[in-house]
Design a protein around this motif. Structure first.
Motif, PDB file in Angstrom:
ATOM      1  N   ILE A  71      29.891  25.371  46.011  1.00 55.75           N
ATOM      2  CA  ILE A  71      29.611  26.026  47.283  1.00 55.75           C
ATOM      3  C   ILE A  71      30.911  26.482  47.925  1.00 55.75           C
ATOM      4  CG2 ILE A  71      27.495  24.705  47.708  1.00 55.75           C
ATOM      5  CD1 ILE A  71      29.052  22.934  49.613  1.00 55.75           C
ATOM      6  N   ASN A  72      30.794  27.397  48.868  1.00 57.43           N
ATOM      7  CA  ASN A  72      31.920  27.838  49.680  1.00 57.43           C
ATOM      8  C   ASN A  72      32.302  26.733  50.664  1.00 57.43           C
ATOM      9  OD1 ASN A  72      33.144  29.162  52.176  1.00 57.43           O
ATOM     10  ND2 ASN A  72      33.098  30.885  50.753  1.00 57.43           N
ATOM     11  N   LYS A  73      33.582  26.617  50.968  1.00 55.80           N
ATOM     12  CA  LYS A  73      34.041  25.547  51.874  1.00 55.80           C
ATOM     13  C   LYS A  73      33.436  25.670  53.271  1.00 55.80           C
ATOM     14  CE  LYS A  73      38.302  27.668  53.636  1.00 55.80           C
ATOM     15  NZ  LYS A  73      37.849  27.735  55.028  1.00 55.80           N
ATOM     16  N   ASP A  74      32.940  26.866  53.619  1.00 57.43           N
ATOM     17  CA  ASP A  74      32.328  27.075  54.928  1.00 57.43           C
ATOM     18  C   ASP A  74      30.813  26.892  54.904  1.00 57.43           C
ATOM     19  OD1 ASP A  74      34.798  27.704  56.120  1.00 57.43           O
ATOM     20  OD2 ASP A  74      34.661  29.770  55.390  1.00 57.43           O
ATOM     21  N   HIS A  75      30.274  26.516  53.758  1.00 54.04           N
ATOM     22  CA  HIS A  75      28.831  26.301  53.637  1.00 54.04           C
ATOM     23  C   HIS A  75      28.409  25.132  54.527  1.00 54.04           C
ATOM     24  CE1 HIS A  75      24.962  25.314  51.729  1.00 54.04           C
ATOM     25  NE2 HIS A  75      24.973  26.544  51.247  1.00 54.04           N
ATOM     26  N   HIS A  76      27.193  25.174  55.040  1.00 52.91           N
ATOM     27  CA  HIS A  76      26.747  24.123  55.968  1.00 52.91           C
ATOM     28  C   HIS A  76      26.644  22.748  55.319  1.00 52.91           C
ATOM     29  CE1 HIS A  76      22.507  23.806  54.528  1.00 52.91           C
ATOM     30  NE2 HIS A  76      22.721  25.052  54.129  1.00 52.91           N
ATOM     31  N   LEU A  77      26.624  22.681  53.974  1.00 51.42           N
ATOM     32  CA  LEU A  77      26.567  21.392  53.283  1.00 51.42           C
ATOM     33  C   LEU A  77      27.951  20.897  52.831  1.00 51.42           C
ATOM     34  CD1 LEU A  77      23.391  21.901  51.043  1.00 51.42           C
ATOM     35  CD2 LEU A  77      23.589  20.432  53.060  1.00 51.42           C
ATOM     36  N   ARG A  80      32.804  32.129  46.289  1.00 53.70           N
ATOM     37  CA  ARG A  80      33.878  32.131  47.280  1.00 53.70           C
ATOM     38  C   ARG A  80      33.596  33.139  48.398  1.00 53.70           C
ATOM     39  NH1 ARG A  80      37.645  34.092  44.326  1.00 53.70           N
ATOM     40  NH2 ARG A  80      38.068  32.169  43.191  1.00 53.70           N
ATOM     41  N   SER A  81      32.983  34.267  48.040  1.00 51.13           N
ATOM     42  CA  SER A  81      32.698  35.298  49.035  1.00 51.13           C
ATOM     43  C   SER A  81      31.379  35.068  49.774  1.00 51.13           C
ATOM     44  CB  SER A  81      32.667  36.678  48.369  1.00 51.13           C
ATOM     45  OG  SER A  81      31.625  36.738  47.399  1.00 51.13           O
ATOM     46  N   GLY A  82      30.704  33.945  49.464  1.00 48.19           N
ATOM     47  CA  GLY A  82      29.496  33.592  50.197  1.00 48.19           C
ATOM     48  C   GLY A  82      28.222  34.258  49.707  1.00 48.19           C
ATOM     49  N   ALA A 127      30.797  19.540  36.129  1.00 45.79           N
ATOM     50  CA  ALA A 127      31.684  18.783  37.011  1.00 45.79           C
ATOM     51  C   ALA A 127      33.140  18.870  36.566  1.00 45.79           C
ATOM     52  CB  ALA A 127      31.235  17.320  37.065  1.00 45.79           C
ATOM     53  N   SER A 128      33.358  19.209  35.292  1.00 42.11           N
ATOM     54  CA  SER A 128      34.718  19.276  34.750  1.00 42.11           C
ATOM     55  C   SER A 128      35.431  20.585  35.077  1.00 42.11           C
ATOM     56  CB  SER A 128      34.674  19.082  33.232  1.00 42.11           C
ATOM     57  OG  SER A 128      33.757  19.997  32.643  1.00 42.11           O
ATOM     58  N   LEU A 129      34.752  21.543  35.704  1.00 41.38           N
ATOM     59  CA  LEU A 129      35.395  22.808  36.042  1.00 41.38           C
ATOM     60  C   LEU A 129      36.558  22.557  37.001  1.00 41.38           C
ATOM     61  CD1 LEU A 129      35.236  25.901  35.666  1.00 41.38           C
ATOM     62  CD2 LEU A 129      33.850  25.988  37.735  1.00 41.38           C
ATOM     63  N   ASP A 130      37.739  23.040  36.646  1.00 38.32           N
ATOM     64  CA  ASP A 130      38.954  22.776  37.411  1.00 38.32           C
ATOM     65  C   ASP A 130      38.985  23.649  38.667  1.00 38.32           C
ATOM     66  OD1 ASP A 130      41.450  22.162  38.349  1.00 38.32           O
ATOM     67  OD2 ASP A 130      42.536  22.750  36.539  1.00 38.32           O
ATOM     68  N   LEU A 131      38.937  23.006  39.832  1.00 37.01           N
ATOM     69  CA  LEU A 131      38.978  23.724  41.112  1.00 37.01           C
ATOM     70  C   LEU A 131      40.237  23.405  41.916  1.00 37.01           C
ATOM     71  CD1 LEU A 131      35.255  23.281  42.265  1.00 37.01           C
ATOM     72  CD2 LEU A 131      36.274  25.253  41.110  1.00 37.01           C
ATOM     73  N   ARG A 132      41.258  22.862  41.243  1.00 39.68           N
ATOM     74  CA  ARG A 132      42.465  22.450  41.971  1.00 39.68           C
ATOM     75  C   ARG A 132      43.178  23.634  42.619  1.00 39.68           C
ATOM     76  NH1 ARG A 132      45.300  18.964  37.352  1.00 39.68           N
ATOM     77  NH2 ARG A 132      44.360  20.682  36.157  1.00 39.68           N
ATOM     78  N   GLN A 133      43.024  24.811  42.061  1.00 38.09           N
ATOM     79  CA  GLN A 133      43.647  26.003  42.633  1.00 38.09           C
ATOM     80  C   GLN A 133      42.650  26.808  43.456  1.00 38.09           C
ATOM     81  OE1 GLN A 133      46.946  26.255  42.193  1.00 38.09           O
ATOM     82  NE2 GLN A 133      46.800  24.378  40.951  1.00 38.09           N
ATOM     83  N   GLU A 134      41.558  26.182  43.868  1.00 37.07           N
ATOM     84  CA  GLU A 134      40.500  26.878  44.608  1.00 37.07           C
ATOM     85  C   GLU A 134      40.233  26.171  45.940  1.00 37.07           C
ATOM     86  OE1 GLU A 134      39.201  29.649  43.783  1.00 37.07           O
ATOM     87  OE2 GLU A 134      39.607  29.869  41.648  1.00 37.07           O
ATOM     88  N   PRO A 135      41.095  26.345  46.921  1.00 36.37           N
ATOM     89  CA  PRO A 135      40.915  25.636  48.205  1.00 36.37           C
ATOM     90  C   PRO A 135      39.665  26.069  48.973  1.00 36.37           C
ATOM     91  CG  PRO A 135      42.658  27.285  48.377  1.00 36.37           C
ATOM     92  CD  PRO A 135      42.302  27.195  46.927  1.00 36.37           C
ATOM     93  N   ASN A 136      39.101  27.213  48.636  1.00 36.68           N
ATOM     94  CA  ASN A 136      37.924  27.704  49.364  1.00 36.68           C
ATOM     95  C   ASN A 136      36.606  27.330  48.704  1.00 36.68           C
ATOM     96  OD1 ASN A 136      39.412  29.030  51.438  1.00 36.68           O
ATOM     97  ND2 ASN A 136      39.866  30.697  50.007  1.00 36.68           N
TER      98      ASN A 136
END
Length: 307
Positions: A173-179, A239-241, A249-258
């Motif tokens: 989900i996007n970091k701004d998502h309600h969940l 990311r764009s909503g 779960a293993s997908l690397d999101l360390r470079q994905e702050p959003n």
């Protein structure tokens, strides 16, 4: 005298404990003790002090055992060198065609290539990207490729799969998502969401994911906003909503702050395990080449060493 007996002897001599050595050597303790007795009988000398072994439960090398330990290690070193030399000579100009399901994460592919090149540096690995797991299997069955990186289940006969890792599903989900502020989500909370997906042909377990969503009370397929061919595009859309997505779960999101990867839980709070992604290396079961057998054996050895 067998090479495995030398390995067993060295294992006990280094651990000075039969139980610990047995665990590290993946053999039962009685079987290990028997092999040491057979080795001593073959040599005609005791390698470990008998009284300490039987009465004091201690393991101590005899003088003969200390001398034999040095030579046994040297023999195994020479054996390993001979194996490496034979592999290097035999592997010259050899090519392995490795089929890769296109949604296998790059780090998984790189890890496998590094494992192969470390032991067979002269073997050329040619990567062949394939659109779905079934295509990987049929290409192996039809002798178009030698090995395949894919996921279970097997649908073609005559194949052998070695599982090397597995991953649960999470929700991207996007970091701004309600969940985004909760620790985990239930599928029932996602009834009104728009989805991004790889599609029925390429997507992992597309049909099974549809079924678990139906059991949760909604039809995800009718809410899919966009089909995308890669994880990069999937992440961009989320990311764009434009929607949310199932991801390993293993997908690397360390470079994905959003972006946020949300664990899925059942109604009773237990982790969602109805669908687990099992990653495998596949080859034909009938008369695989020595090189294919060796590469597959490397993976199996690494798996044993990690457990």
């Amino acid at each position: 005298m067998e090479l495995r007996q030398l390995k067993y002897f060295i294992g006990v001599a280094e651990e000075l404990h039969f139980g610990n050595a047995a665990r590290h050597l993946f053999i039962s303790q009685p079987a290990l003790s028997q092999q040491i007795r057979l080795l001593e009988a073959d040599l005609g000398v005791e390698l470990f002090v008998g009284i300490s072994r039987t009465k004091l439960h201690k393991v101590e090398l005899t003088e003969a055992g200390k001398v034999f330990l040095l030579d046994a290690k040297h023999i195994l070193q020479l054996t390993d060198k001979a194996v490496r030399s034979a592999r290097q000579v035999g592997a010259k100009q050899q090519v392995i065609n490795l089929g890769v399901f296109k949604l296998i994460l790059p780090e998984r592919v790189m890890g496998m290539l590094e494992l192969f090149s470390a032991h067979f540096p002269l073997v050329e690995i040619k990567l062949v990207e394939l659109p779905n797991p079934v295509q990987v299997q049929t290409s192996i069955a039809n002798d178009q490729i030698d090995l395949g990186l894919s996921v279970l289940p097997l649908v073609c006969e005559g194949l052998i799969a070695t599982q090397y890792t597995q991953a649960d599903y999470t929700i991207l989900i996007n970091k701004d998502h309600h969940l985004a502020g909760v620790k985990a989500v239930m599928l029932t909370q996602l009834k009104k969401e728009k989805w991004i997906d790889h599609g029925p042909e390429a997507g992992l377990f597309y049909g099974q994911l549809e079924e678990v969503c139906r059991q949760a009370g909604f039809h995800r397929e009718s809410n899919i906003a966009q089909y995308v061919p890669s994880f990069d595009l999937l992440k961009s859309m989320v990311r764009s909503g434009k929607g949310i997505a199932f991801i390993p779960a293993s997908l690397d999101l360390r470079q994905e702050p959003n972006l946020v990867s949300m664990p899925i839980i059942n109604a009773n709070g237990t982790p969602f395990k109805e669908i687990v992604i099992k990653h495998v290396l596949i080859h034909k079961s009938e008369q695989p080449s020595p090189l294919v057998q060796a590469l597959s054996g490397l993976l199996k050895l690494q798996i044993r060493q990690n457990f």
